[in-house]
Design a protein around this motif. Structure first.
Motif, PDB file in Angstrom:
ATOM      1  N   LEU A   1      -2.974   0.747  12.863  1.00 58.20           N
ATOM      2  CA  LEU A   1      -2.923   0.930  11.410  1.00 58.20           C
ATOM      3  C   LEU A   1      -3.715  -0.149  10.681  1.00 58.20           C
ATOM      4  CD1 LEU A   1       0.895   1.669  10.965  1.00 58.20           C
ATOM      5  CD2 LEU A   1      -0.968   3.316  11.011  1.00 58.20           C
ATOM      6  N   GLY A   2      -4.241  -1.097  11.419  1.00 60.35           N
ATOM      7  CA  GLY A   2      -4.847  -2.270  10.821  1.00 60.35           C
ATOM      8  C   GLY A   2      -3.966  -3.469  11.108  1.00 60.35           C
ATOM      9  N   PRO A   3      -4.403  -4.668  10.750  1.00 57.44           N
ATOM     10  CA  PRO A   3      -3.615  -5.867  11.023  1.00 57.44           C
ATOM     11  C   PRO A   3      -2.227  -5.791  10.390  1.00 57.44           C
ATOM     12  CG  PRO A   3      -5.829  -6.440  10.310  1.00 57.44           C
ATOM     13  CD  PRO A   3      -5.673  -4.977  10.070  1.00 57.44           C
TER      14      PRO A   3
ATOM     15  N   ILE B   1       3.647  -1.854   2.417  1.00 52.78           N
ATOM     16  CA  ILE B   1       4.845  -1.844   3.246  1.00 52.78           C
ATOM     17  C   ILE B   1       5.008  -0.473   3.897  1.00 52.78           C
ATOM     18  CG2 ILE B   1       7.329  -2.268   3.322  1.00 52.78           C
ATOM     19  CD1 ILE B   1       5.545  -4.667   2.510  1.00 52.78           C
ATOM     20  N   GLY B   2       5.210  -0.458   5.218  1.00 53.88           N
ATOM     21  CA  GLY B   2       5.467   0.761   5.956  1.00 53.88           C
ATOM     22  C   GLY B   2       6.775   0.659   6.715  1.00 53.88           C
TER      23      GLY B   2
ATOM     24  N   ILE C   1       5.959   6.761  12.146  1.00 56.91           N
ATOM     25  CA  ILE C   1       5.587   5.697  11.217  1.00 56.91           C
ATOM     26  C   ILE C   1       5.327   6.292   9.838  1.00 56.91           C
ATOM     27  CG2 ILE C   1       3.815   3.985  10.640  1.00 56.91           C
ATOM     28  CD1 ILE C   1       3.407   3.564  13.622  1.00 56.91           C
ATOM     29  N   THR C   2       5.925   5.686   8.840  1.00 56.96           N
ATOM     30  CA  THR C   2       5.607   5.988   7.446  1.00 56.96           C
ATOM     31  C   THR C   2       4.773   4.824   6.918  1.00 56.96           C
ATOM     32  OG1 THR C   2       7.699   7.166   7.179  1.00 56.96           O
ATOM     33  CG2 THR C   2       6.524   6.533   5.166  1.00 56.96           C
ATOM     34  N   GLU C   3       3.519   5.084   6.604  1.00 56.82           N
ATOM     35  CA  GLU C   3       2.607   3.996   6.274  1.00 56.82           C
ATOM     36  C   GLU C   3       2.783   3.463   4.856  1.00 56.82           C
ATOM     37  OE1 GLU C   3      -1.473   4.716   7.153  1.00 56.82           O
ATOM     38  OE2 GLU C   3      -1.017   5.994   8.874  1.00 56.82           O
TER      39      GLU C   3
END
Length: 902
Positions: A712-714, A740-741, A750-752
């Motif tokens: 998702l990225g850092p 915030i995820g 996962i909810t991003e």
């Protein structure tokens, strides 16, 4: 819905009959209408709907009344105004003929005498209005109608009425009053109050265009035009059209001065100057600012050895350029100004030619600051307006302007008189963030946008282009940018973790080849010098120089040590260097004796947790749910690489410490599961920052579970929800500043975007009952504030802190939330939940935290025991340090050549 003409005719029935649309301007649409009461043609102008919504009918009509009383042969009168079916309109005579805009478009250039006559008539009209307190604010060729060869100024005062009625709301919508080509500098910078000199400036632009064929300042975009208006070189109509009399050219130049105080005192004086053959303005043979550049003189010091001399800004003086090379001088001096913001290089800069310096001075309690300018030939420093919150200041190559980041905005202003303009927005607004900026010698500026994407924009304004995105190359952070001669590229500090304090590399950005290559590891900043070297500062504060080939864009030899002892403040070396050979750096003899975890009660009394604990380099900690264990991320005292940091657990009060991780990357930010069995943490082992978990009792032998792998990225922090079913996390990537995820531990889904806004949301935590989420946001300004929202609905929010707030930590009683305030103290916010609403009842300052390792808003720097009476935090052991010193070196290139042998 019917079209506007039909609606207007229905609303104005019996008064006006609209026949057709004549044109459209920036503020209004113009219609040819029949005045039914007086049987005459009129021009009926209707404000744009979006403008009318901002202005409001009552205020607009009240303000426009003042313009209805203007009676002058060169002012088009106002017949009527009103509101009809939500339309705001005003009525003026319909003039058969053309506008001055039409005339210029057709003829390009007007005869000099005719142009001066038209400008004189308009100046007299302006003087009439100014004497009655009315400013036009939108003088331009399209607003000057030509009737039988005579000018009539239209829309007089309409712009004033719109601006006054709309107030600050006009600015908030992005609408502007005025036309870019003819705006005065004070209008271009958004000043809400402009005076008669602004109209005179605009009229001078119109006259210049009548004579030359183009406005004084042109550009491909409105932003580019505004940039030139504010920072552009003075213009001369005579240089383009030699038939223009010298006095007319002088009158134009005086009317186009950047400062209103330097222009004519009245429009009538402008008219008189155009009629006076003897009128002159400024020197005919003035040297350019870049000519006859002189070096700063030696600092006159009665020193013996390396005695510190408290000379402040008085060191800046001027002597003529000597014939022979000056010897290298090195003195220890007091700070340039008492209380100046640090670190050097981030909050101060020296002009490339040594002609001036700028530095930041805090105001009040120190939560804001402005830049001050000390010119070489001035006895006192002066504050530069429009520089509040400025950081990462860089000079233009010609030393005449500066660029800087202010909150999330890139700004530019001249070092002398002039206005500050905005070049770009959307820079990283996270609390305490820094932004890489570099001014190229081709007139463009490199700057960093989140996250670690380098952009390039003309210094005069325009569209920003993307140059390189470093996260795509595995570098989530950029530290500094230093342009190379010829604008072929730049030296850049790139970092494999989110903090350049952890690891940094000096690289070269080759714009022609579209590549970035690492030059040397462990370096926080570099400069190219006219001797053909790259001077760089290592993470340990040692300064080296290596030969650099500008054609090959590479170092051609090893680095040679120059000196050491430069303070490196996180990723910011306290050092500034100029093209003409001046170096200023801060140094002190500091021995890091490590830190230990301690208890602190509500009144600030400190209690050592365990006297047998060996000091170490501690960064983050978290208290277990049962208060019997403490998770710590640390490295041994004396470690040369902070990547040695690992996760440990200390049994309280006097039990052993157990190492839990063996990661190759750094470990940070432990978070306990509600049952105390596992600890989640962030690591860079394997590249991008991600989240792992490990058994808290150490039985796994270093084995871990990957919770979030970084796709998702850092991901830089995590927090278990109270029932243990999921993990909240904060990620940063090229598009997010800090969103915030949620990771569902049972399904892995996962909810991003649990909480995603244009601002940074960091330091997240849930209340013990899971009903409220606390976080720090940059939405209220660069200092950051703590906010609370209901969870999981997130509907509405309440600001908890005031005057800055970070590291929100929930109390266990359900009545308090603790945070680190902008004054570097721990605060308690007592709250209640009233009918589903979160209400802050009282804020209480508990104790000063400045002596603790508590200087970051990205993650909690303390935790609270279950009784809410004690806090655990990190206390540095008293460091042995000599007095802070500032070292001033002049003619440094001579020493550099000697040290490197060329």
């Amino acid at each position: 819905m019917s079209d506007p003409v039909t609606r207007l005719n229905e609303a104005l029935e019996g008064r006006y009959a609209i026949e057709r649309e004549l044109g459209e301007g920036g503020m209004a649409t113009v219609y040819l209408a029949r005045d039914l009461r007086h049987n005459r043609n009129v021009a009926l102008k209707v404000l744009k709907p979006e403008l009318a919504a901002v202005v409001g009918a009552d205020r607009f009509l009240a303000e426009i009344e003042t313009t209805a009383n203007l009676q002058h042969p060169h002012i088009l009168p106002l017949f009527d105004s009103g509101e009809a079916d939500s339309f705001l309109f005003y009525v003026m005579p319909f003039v058969e003929g053309e506008t001055l805009r039409d005339r210029i478009n057709r003829d390009k250039q007007l005869p000099v005498d005719e142009a001066v006559r038209i400008a004189t008539a308009v100046a007299n009209a302006l003087q009439h209005a100014h004497d009655r307190g009315v400013i036009h604010r939108d003088i331009k060729p399209a607003n000057i109608l030509m009737q039988d060869g005579e000018p009539l100024v239209a829309d007089f005062g309409i712009a004033l009425a719109v601006g006054a009625a709309g107030g600050s709301r006009l600015t908030e919508t992005g609408l502007s009053v005025g036309t870019p080509y003819y705006m005065s500098p004070e209008q271009a910078t958004g000043d809400q109050v402009v005076g008669p000199a602004s109209d005179t400036y605009s009229l001078a632009c119109v006259l210049y265009e009548m004579l030359v064929g183009d406005p004084p300042y042109v550009g491909s975009t409105a932003q580019a035009v505004l940039g030139k208006i504010i920072q552009g070189e003075p213009v001369s109509a005579t240089k383009i059209r030699r038939s223009i009399p010298a006095n007319v050219d002088a009158a134009i130049r005086k009317a186009l001065e950047k400062l209103p105080a330097d222009r004519f005192t009245g429009a009538q004086d402008f008219a008189k100057a155009m009629a006076d053959p003897s009128f002159r303005h400024g020197g005919d043979h003035a040297a350019s600012a870049g000519e006859d550049v002189r070096r700063w003189r030696h600092i006159a010091m009665g020193t013996s050895g390396v005695a510190a001399v408290a000379i402040g800004v008085a060191i800046w003086g001027l002597l003529p350029e000597p014939e022979a090379p000056l010897p290298v001088t090195k003195q220890v001096i007091a700070p340039i100004a008492q209380g100046m913001a640090r670190p050097l290089g981030a909050f101060s800069a020296i002009a490339p030619d040594g002609s001036s310096l700028v530095y930041a001075l805090p105001e009040g309690a120190g939560d804001t600051w402005n830049l001050w300018l000390k010119a070489r030939d001035a006895t006192e420093a002066t504050m530069l307006p429009g520089t509040e919150g400025a950081q990462n200041i860089v000079y233009s190559p010609d030393s005449r302007s500066i660029a800087f980041a202010s909150r999330s905005v890139l700004k530019v202003r001249p070092v002398g008189d002039g206005s500050t303009i905005t070049l770009a927005e959307g820079l990283n607004p996270a609390p305490n963030s820094m932004v890489a900026i570099g001014w190229m010698d081709d007139g463009t500026i490199l700057f960093e946008q989140p996250t670690s994407t380098l952009m390039r924009i003309p210094a005069s304004g325009g569209t920003a282009d993307t140059i390189v995105s470093y996260p795509e190359m595995g570098y989530p952070h950029v530290g500094w940018v230093h342009p190379l001669p010829g604008s072929r590229g730049a030296l850049v500090t790139i970092c494999p973790t989110n903090s350049c304090a952890d690891a940094a590399e000096l690289a070269v950005l080759d714009l022609d080849a579209d590549t970035t290559r690492t030059l040397v590891d462990g370096v926080v900043r570099g400069w190219y010098t006219p001797t053909g070297h790259v001077v760089y500062v290592r993470m340990d504060g040692a300064v080296f120089a290596a030969p650099f080939d500008l054609t090959a864009m590479e170092m051609t030899g090893p680095g040679v040590p120059l000196f050491d002892g430069v303070i490196v403040n996180l990723s910011a070396p306290e050092m500034a260097m100029t093209w003409e050979g001046t170096v200023l750096y801060a140094t002190s003899e500091v021995v890091d004796e490590g830190s230990i975890p301690v208890w602190v009660n509500r009144s600030g009394q400190i209690d050592v947790i365990d006297a047998s604990i060996e000091p170490a380099i501690l960064t983050t900690l978290a208290l277990s749910p049962s208060d019997d264990r403490l998770a710590l991320t640390q490295s041994p005292l004396g470690a040369t690489n902070v990547n040695d940091q690992q996760l440990w657990v200390k049994e309280l009060p006097d039990g052993p410490e157990t190492r839990l991780t063996t990661d190759e990357g750094y470990t940070r930010r432990p978070a306990w599961s509600p049952d105390g069995r596992t600890i989640a943490y962030t690591t860079t082992d394997g590249g991008v920052a991600h989240v792992r978990s490990v058994l808290a009792d150490g039985s796994s032998g270093g084995a871990f579970e990957v919770l979030l792998d970084g796709e998702l990225g850092p991901v830089f922090e995590s927090f278990y929800v109270p029932d243990g079913s999921g993990v909240l996390f904060r990620r940063n990537d090229e598009e997010t500043l800090g969103d915030i995820g949620l990771l569902d531990l049972s399904t892995g889904s996962i909810t991003e975007d649990v909480l995603a806004t244009p601002f940074a949301e960091i330091s997240v935590s849930l209340s013990p009952d899971g009903a409220w989420i606390a976080y720090t946001s940059s939405s209220s300004g660069p200092q950051g504030e703590v906010f609370v929202r209901p969870y999981p609905s997130l509907e509405g929010r309440t600001q908890v802190s005031a005057g800055g707030g970070f590291s929100g930590v929930w109390g266990h009683s359900g009545r308090e939330i603790f945070y680190l305030g902008g004054d570097n103290a721990v605060w308690s916010a007592a709250y209640r939940v009233d009918d589903g609403s979160f209400v802050v009842e009282e804020r209480t300052r508990l104790f000063d935290a400045s002596s603790f390792y508590c200087n970051t808003g990205n993650w909690r720097c303390f935790d609270v025991a279950s009784d809410d009476q004690r806090f655990v935090t990190i206390q540095p052991i008293a460091q042995s340090s000599a007095t802070l010193e500032f070292v001033w070196v002049q003619n440094f290139w001579e020493e550099l050549r000697t040290r490197t042998g060329n």
